[in-house]
Design a protein around this motif. Structure first.
Motif, PDB file in Angstrom:
ATOM      1  N   ILE A   1       8.717  39.637  98.077  1.00  0.00           N
ATOM      2  CA  ILE A   1       7.942  37.992  97.743  1.00  0.00           C
ATOM      3  C   ILE A   1       6.985  37.461  96.434  1.00  0.00           C
ATOM      4  CG2 ILE A   1       6.850  35.656  98.822  1.00  0.00           C
ATOM      5  CD1 ILE A   1       9.102  36.361 100.480  1.00  0.00           C
ATOM      6  N   ASN A   2       8.018  36.947  95.604  1.00  0.00           N
ATOM      7  CA  ASN A   2       6.973  36.511  94.315  1.00  0.00           C
ATOM      8  C   ASN A   2       6.700  35.032  94.360  1.00  0.00           C
ATOM      9  OD1 ASN A   2       7.637  39.418  93.151  1.00  0.00           O
ATOM     10  ND2 ASN A   2       9.935  38.758  94.335  1.00  0.00           N
ATOM     11  N   LYS A   3       6.111  34.791  93.411  1.00  0.00           N
ATOM     12  CA  LYS A   3       4.815  33.201  92.934  1.00  0.00           C
ATOM     13  C   LYS A   3       4.791  33.679  91.523  1.00  0.00           C
ATOM     14  CE  LYS A   3       2.171  34.089  97.467  1.00  0.00           C
ATOM     15  NZ  LYS A   3       0.584  34.226  97.971  1.00  0.00           N
ATOM     16  N   VAL A   4       5.586  31.807  91.043  1.00  0.00           N
ATOM     17  CA  VAL A   4       5.253  32.522  89.206  1.00  0.00           C
ATOM     18  C   VAL A   4       4.634  30.589  89.141  1.00  0.00           C
ATOM     19  CG1 VAL A   4       6.865  31.746  87.837  1.00  0.00           C
ATOM     20  CG2 VAL A   4       7.653  33.276  89.132  1.00  0.00           C
ATOM     21  N   PRO A   5       3.926  30.389  88.522  1.00  0.00           N
ATOM     22  CA  PRO A   5       3.715  28.920  88.304  1.00  0.00           C
ATOM     23  C   PRO A   5       4.954  28.756  87.482  1.00  0.00           C
ATOM     24  CG  PRO A   5       2.465  31.055  87.604  1.00  0.00           C
ATOM     25  CD  PRO A   5       3.254  31.979  87.316  1.00  0.00           C
ATOM     26  N   SER A   6       4.688  27.423  87.861  1.00  0.00           N
ATOM     27  CA  SER A   6       5.369  26.023  87.237  1.00  0.00           C
ATOM     28  C   SER A   6       5.254  25.458  86.720  1.00  0.00           C
ATOM     29  CB  SER A   6       6.063  25.263  88.350  1.00  0.00           C
ATOM     30  OG  SER A   6       5.764  25.118  89.434  1.00  0.00           O
ATOM     31  N   THR A   7       6.109  24.379  86.042  1.00  0.00           N
ATOM     32  CA  THR A   7       5.566  22.982  85.235  1.00  0.00           C
ATOM     33  C   THR A   7       6.025  21.907  85.795  1.00  0.00           C
ATOM     34  OG1 THR A   7       7.778  23.188  84.934  1.00  0.00           O
ATOM     35  CG2 THR A   7       6.204  23.996  83.389  1.00  0.00           C
ATOM     36  N   ILE A   8       6.332  21.479  87.515  1.00  0.00           N
ATOM     37  CA  ILE A   8       6.169  21.051  88.504  1.00  0.00           C
ATOM     38  C   ILE A   8       4.460  20.122  89.109  1.00  0.00           C
ATOM     39  CG2 ILE A   8       6.856  20.081  90.355  1.00  0.00           C
ATOM     40  CD1 ILE A   8       8.993  22.888  90.584  1.00  0.00           C
TER      41      ILE A   8
ATOM     42  N   ILE B   1      -1.002  17.611  81.791  1.00  0.00           N
ATOM     43  CA  ILE B   1       0.635  18.564  81.579  1.00  0.00           C
ATOM     44  C   ILE B   1       0.042  20.485  82.352  1.00  0.00           C
ATOM     45  CG2 ILE B   1       1.628  17.648  79.790  1.00  0.00           C
ATOM     46  CD1 ILE B   1       0.283  20.143  77.867  1.00  0.00           C
ATOM     47  N   PRO B   2       0.663  21.021  83.293  1.00  0.00           N
ATOM     48  CA  PRO B   2       0.905  22.329  84.052  1.00  0.00           C
ATOM     49  C   PRO B   2       0.529  23.033  82.561  1.00  0.00           C
ATOM     50  CG  PRO B   2       2.365  21.127  84.469  1.00  0.00           C
ATOM     51  CD  PRO B   2       3.196  20.180  83.670  1.00  0.00           C
ATOM     52  N   SER B   3      -0.150  24.014  82.822  1.00  0.00           N
ATOM     53  CA  SER B   3      -0.536  25.005  82.003  1.00  0.00           C
ATOM     54  C   SER B   3       1.026  25.942  80.978  1.00  0.00           C
ATOM     55  CB  SER B   3      -0.884  26.269  82.422  1.00  0.00           C
ATOM     56  OG  SER B   3      -0.885  27.050  83.933  1.00  0.00           O
TER      57      SER B   3
END
Lengths: 527, 307
Positions: A275-282, A329-331
Motif C-alpha cells: 500500500i502506498n500513500k502520496v500527498p496530493s494537490t486536492i 494551496i497544497p504543498s
C-alpha cells in the motif's frame, strides 16, 4: 426426493459449464485462487490488470476533464511537455523549449526519430496540426483553457515550432503538458475516432475499449524512448470499494486505485500486497461567503478557523490520511509557501466572535453534496462550530442541484450560499488555476469558483502581474505574497490536503501516482 | 391471439410517445445544468455558454424535443454529452450483457423458485417446507449489495471459483445473476407454494387421484400447470423491473450493463443517454407485459385475450 436430485443435477451442470467457460478463456485476468495461480499466470505473461474507481469518459486528449481518462491517455499519448512524479513540468516530445520575456512566445525544439503508432512521423507539421485542431474547435475543453489565446503557430524548421499568444497566460506551459499529440493522419482523416481509439507516440498503443467494462493497451515495439515494461495493461472501472479490494486480494487486479481508507490496515497486513500513500494537490476547505453578514467580518471567519481542529478533522473525516492545509494551496503546488496555521483555540475563537458582536453565536447553513464523506465533513464542522455557539444547519444536495444553486446566482447579492464544504484540485505546476478561479474578483459565480466572493484589490493585482510575466523568480515572489494576504483574510476554513492511496501486488514495481491523482504505469514491471 | 398481439403492438406507439414526452420533460425539469457539469467546475461563464451552444442546449425545449424525435425516427439516438460517443454505440456494448444477465437471473429464479415452491407445497408443514420457506425469506430479505459482496468473498476471494467482477466469459454471469435473481426466486417460491396448495385442494385433483393417476402426473401436469398463471404474472412483472433495476448488482460486480450506464448518465445530466435509456426500459417493460399476457393463453387456452 426426485426434485432434490434434479436440483443438485442442474446446479452441478451449471458449475461444470462455468468451469469449462473459464478454461476456454484465454484472458488470464479474471479469476480467483487463483490469488496465487492465476495472478502468477498474469505475471508470467507480463500483463497488468488495473482496477480504478470510475469509468473512463473519453480518450480524446484535447477534450478530457477527468483524471482517470487522462491517466490512461498518458500511456498512449505524449505531449511536447509532461509531468514528473511531483507533478512538475518536464520535457517529453520537446527536446528543449524557451519562453519570451513578455510571456507571449513559446518556442519548442522537437525530438527527432519519433513515430506515431500508425507509422506517421512526429515533426513540426504534426505539432501544428494538433495545436490548430484545439485552437479552432470551440467544443474542445482545451480550447477555452489557453489555446483560444493563440494567435499563430509558425513552423521554424522540420523540428522547431513557435507558438504566439494574444496575451500572456501563466498556465500555458501546463496546458502544453496536457495537450497530447495525436497522429496528424487521424486528425485529417478520422476525427470521429479520436475519443474512441486514439493514436499517439506513447510507449503503449490502443487495443480495445468496451465502455464500462475494460480498456486494453499493449506495448508499442517502436517506442522512441525504449525501456522495459509490461506487455499488456487492462484497465477496469470498479466503482464499488469492496469489489476493488477483493480483486487485489484475489489477484484479479495487480493494481487498484484508490484504496478505500477503511481497508488500508487490512491490506497493509497482507504479504501479497503493498500500500502506498502520496500527498496530493486536492485541498479540502469550507468556502465562507465574505460578501454577506455575518461572514463579511474577518473576526468571525478567523474565529471559525481557530474553532476547527485540523488534526481531528483528518482523523475523523479522512481516516487519519492527509495533511493540514497550511496555505491557500497544497504543498505540492508550485510556489507554495507555508503559512502560520490557525491553531485550535476555542477560547480565542470565542473572544473573536464576541469582538465581532456575536457573543452567543448565530445560526448558519453549510452546503455540500450527498457524498457520504462530504456528509461526515459537514457534520464535523457542525460539531466543531457548536463549541463556540454557532449553530450550523447542514443542507446536502445532489451535485447537479448544488451546482445550480451556487452558479445560478448572477450577482453576489443574489447568492444564498453561506458556507460550502468542497474540494479543489489543480495541476501541481499550475498555480494560476489553484488561485485565480478561487480568489480573483473576476471569478465570482457564475464566472468562476470564487464562492467566497473574496475581493481584495491587492490580491487581484498580484495574480494579474504574475500571470503576465515569464520570470519565475518574480512569480515566486508575487505568489508568496498572495498566499500571505489571502491566508490572513481567511475566505475559507482551511481544512486538509488529501493523500492518495494505491495498492499493488508485491510482484509489481514502477507504479506511481502523481499529486493530481494521475496513475503512471509507463514503467511498470511484473517480476 | 395473433390479432390481439398485433393490436397490442400498435397500442404501444402512443404509449411510447407519451413516455418520451414525460421523460423528456422530467429530465429537463430536474435541477442541474449539463453544460456546467460538462465544462467542469473551473470553467468560466463563457466556457459554459460555449458548451451549451455546442450541445444545442440553448435551443427552446420544444425544438430540442422535436429534433430528438426526428432523430429517433431515423434510428439516431444522439450523442452523449459527456463521452462524445454516439448513444447507440454505448448501448451496443451495454445492452446485451444486461439482457443476458436478466435472462440468466430469471432462469435461476424461476427454476429454483418453482422447485422450492412445489417441494414445500407437497411437504406442507414438514421440515423440507420449513427449509424451503426459510431459504425463500432469506432470498428476499438479504440486500443485493450485501449478498453480492458475500458471494464475492466466498466464491471469488476464498474459493477462487468465479471472477470478482467485470465481464469475461460465462463465468462472469454466475455470481451477479444469482444475486440479482435471489429476490425473485423467493417471490416465485412463495407464490408457487401458496398457489400449489390451493390447487392441490381442488376437486379435479381429487378426481384425478381417485381415477388412479400417478402422483407425479397429478403434481406436474395438473397442479403445477394450473398454478403457473399467478407465477407467470409475478415473474413477468419482476422481469420488467430487473431489466432496469440491476444497478446495485452491476455496481457491486463492476458489470458493464445498462443500469450502471443510466446512473452514471444521471450524475452527469447526460440528457441523450438518460432519455434513450428510459425509453428503452419502458419499451422492454411493455414488451415483457405483452409476452406475459400471451403466455396466459398458452397455459390456459380458456383465457380469451381477444374478448
Amino acid at each position: 426426493m426426485n426434485y432434490v436430485k434434479k436440483l443438485v443435477f442442474v446446479i452441478l451442470c451449471t458449475l461444470l459449464l462455468a468451469a469449462c467457460a473459464e478454461k476456454d478463456n484465454s484472458n488470464a485476468s479474471n479469476t480467483g485462487e487463483k490469488s496465487t495461480t492465476e495472478s502468477d499466470t498474469a505475471s508470467s505473461k507480463n500483463e497488468l490488470v488495473i482496477a480504478v474507481n470510475e469509468n473512463f469518459i473519453s480518450m480524446d486528449p484535447h477534450n478530457t476533464g477527468d483524471t482517470n481518462s487522462s491517466s490512461v491517455q498518458e500511456t498512449m499519448l505524449e505531449g511536447l511537455l509532461g509531468f514528473d512524479a511531483d507533478g512538475q513540468i518536464m520535457k517529453v516530445l520537446a527536446d528543449d523549449y524557451s519562453i519570451s520575456e513578455d510571456a507571449l512566445e513559446y518556442t519548442f525544439k522537437l525530438q527527432e526519430g519519433v513515430t506515431f503508432h500508425d507509422g506517421e512521423q512526429f515533426n513540426a507539421e504534426a505539432v501544428k496540426a494538433n495545436i490548430e485542431r484545439i485552437m479552432n474547435d470551440e467544443s474542445l475543453r482545451l480550447y477555452s483553457r489557453g489555446f483560444s489565446l493563440i494567435s499563430k503557430v509558425e513552423i521554424l524548421g522540420d523540428y522547431e515550432i513557435k507558438v504566439t499568444l494574444k496575451e500572456p497566460y501563466g498556465p500555458m506551459i501546463t496546458r502544453f503538458g496536457v495537450a497530447k499529440m495525436i497522429s496528424p493522419k487521424m486528425i485529417k482523416e478520422n476525427l470521429a475516432d479520436i475519443p474512441k481509439q486514439p493514436v499517439g507516440t506513447g510507449p503503449y498503443k490502443f487495443v480495445e475499449w468496451v465502455q464500462g467494462d475494460h480498456l486494453t493497451i499493449e506495448n508499442f515495439d517502436g517506442y522512441w524512448g525504449g525501456g522495459d515494461r509490461v506487455s499488456k495493461i487492462t484497465y477496469k472501472p470498479v466503482p464499488e470499494n469492496g469489489s476493488r479490494v477483493a480483486m487485489l486480494k484475489a489477484g484479479d487486479a495487480q493494481v487498484i486505485y484508490p484504496v478505500p481508507a477503511q481497508n488500508i490496515d487490512e491490506l497493509s497486513n497482507n504479504k501479497d500486497v503493498e500500500i502506498n500513500k502520496v500527498p496530493s494537490t486536492i485541498a479540502h476547505y469550507v468556502s465562507l461567503n465574505t460578501y454577506k453578514k455575518p461572514l463579511d467580518d474577518i473576526k468571525v471567519r478567523q474565529a471559525f478557523n481557530y474553532a476547527v481542529d485540523k488534526e481531528a478533522y483528518l482523523k475523523v473525516v479522512n481516516a487519519g490520511l492527509g495533511l493540514p492545509l497550511d496555505s491557500i494551496i497544497p504543498s505540492k503546488t508550485v510556489y507554495y509557501k507555508q503559512q502560520k496555521m490557525y491553531e485550535h483555540n476555542i477560547e480565542k475563537a470565542k473572544e473573536l466572535l464576541t469582538e465581532a458582536g456575536y457573543p452567543n453565536g448565530f445560526d448558519i447553513e453549510i452546503w455540500g453534496n450527498t457524498n457520504s464523506d462530504t456528509m461526515k465533513g459537514m457534520q464535523f464542522i457542525q460539531q466543531q462550530l457548536s463549541q463556540i455557539g454557532v449553530k450550523v444547519e447542514i443542507k446536502s444536495m445532489e451535485e447537479g442541484t448544488l451546482s445550480d444553486e451556487i452558479y445560478g446566482a448572477q450577482t453576489p447579492d443574489d447568492a444564498k450560499l453561506q458556507m460550502w464544504y468542497v474540494s479543489w484540485s489543480a495541476y501541481a505546476s499550475d498555480i494560476t488555476n489553484a488561485t485565480k478561479p478561487l480568489f480573483h474578483s473576476v471569478s465570482f459565480p457564475p464566472n468562476g469558483a470564487n464562492t467566497a466572493y473574496y475581493q481584495n484589490p491587492e490580491a487581484d493585482q498580484l495574480m494579474d502581474e504574475a500571470n503576465s510575466i515569464s520570470d519565475v523568480d518574480r512569480q515566486a515572489e508575487l505568489y508568496e505574497k498572495l498566499q500571505e494576504i489571502v491566508y490572513q483574510d481567511t475566505p475559507w476554513i482551511f481544512l486538509g490536503v488529501d493523500e492518495v492511496v494505491y495498492g499493488v501486488r508485491s510482484n509489481v514495481s514502477g507504479v506511481l501516482v502523481n499529486p493530481t491523482g494521475g496513475l503512471d504505469v509507463k514503467n511498470a514491471k511484473v517480476e | 391471439m395473433w390479432k390481439y398481439t398485433a393490436k397490442r403492438i400498435v397500442e404501444m406507439i402512443p404509449i411510447l410517445i407519451v413516455i418520451s414526452i414525460l421523460t423528456f420533460l422530467f429530465i429537463h425539469l430536474i435541477p442541474g445544468d449539463p453544460a456546467r457539469l460538462v465544462a467542469g467546475k473551473d470553467a468560466t461563464l463563457e466556457d459554459v455558454e460555449n458548451v451549451r451552444h455546442e450541445l444545442g442546449l440553448d435551443k427552446p425545449i420544444l425544438k430540442q424535443y422535436v429534433d430528438y424525435m426526428k432523430n429517433l425516427l431515423t434510428g439516431e439516438l444522439g450523442t452523449s454529452l459527456t463521452t462524445g460517443l454516439p448513444v447507440i454505440d454505448m448501448f451496443k456494448t451495454r445492452f446485451m450483457p444486461s439482457l443476458h444477465l436478466t435472462f440468466l437471473s430469471m432462469f435461476w429464479a424461476t427454476l429454483i423458485g418453482l422447485m422450492i415452491g412445489v417441494f414445500s407445497a407437497i411437504n406442507k408443514n414438514k421440515w423440507p417446507d420449513y427449509f424451503g420457506m426459510v431459504t425463500a425469506v432469506s432470498g428476499i430479505s438479504i440486500p443485493g449489495f450485501w449478498l453480492g459482496l458475500l458471494l464475492i468473498q466466498l466464491f471469488s476471494v476464498q474459493l477462487g471459483l468465479f471472477p470478482t467482477g467485470g465481464l469475461d466469459g460465462f463465468s462472469s454471469y454466475i455470481l451477479p445473476s444469482l444475486t440479482l435473481g435471489a429476490g425473485i426466486m423467493s417471490m416465485i417460491a412463495r407464490f408457487t407454494r401458496s398457489s400449489m396448495l390451493e390447487t392441490l385442494q381442488a376437486d379435479f385433483i381429487r378426481t384425478g387421484r381417485a381415477k388412479g393417476l400417478k402422483e407425479h402426473s397429478v403434481i406436474v401436469t395438473h397442479a403445477l400447470r394450473n398454478s403457473l398463471i399467478s407465477v407467470v404474472t409475478v415473474a413477468g412483472l419482476q422481469f420488467g423491473f430487473l431489466l432496469g433495476g440491476s444497478v446495485v448488482v452491476e455496481t457491486v460486480f463492476s458489470f458493464p450493463g445498462m443500469g450502471r450506464l443510466l446512473i452514471d448518465s444521471i450524475a452527469f445530466r447526460d440528457y441523450p443517454v438518460i432519455q434513450s435509456a428510459l425509453l428503452l426500459f419502458a419499451f422492454e417493460f411493455i414488451v415483457v407485459n405483452l409476452i406475459v399476457d400471451v403466455l396466459y393463453t398458452v397455459l390456459n387456452p380458456k383465457i380469451q385475450l381477444d374478448s
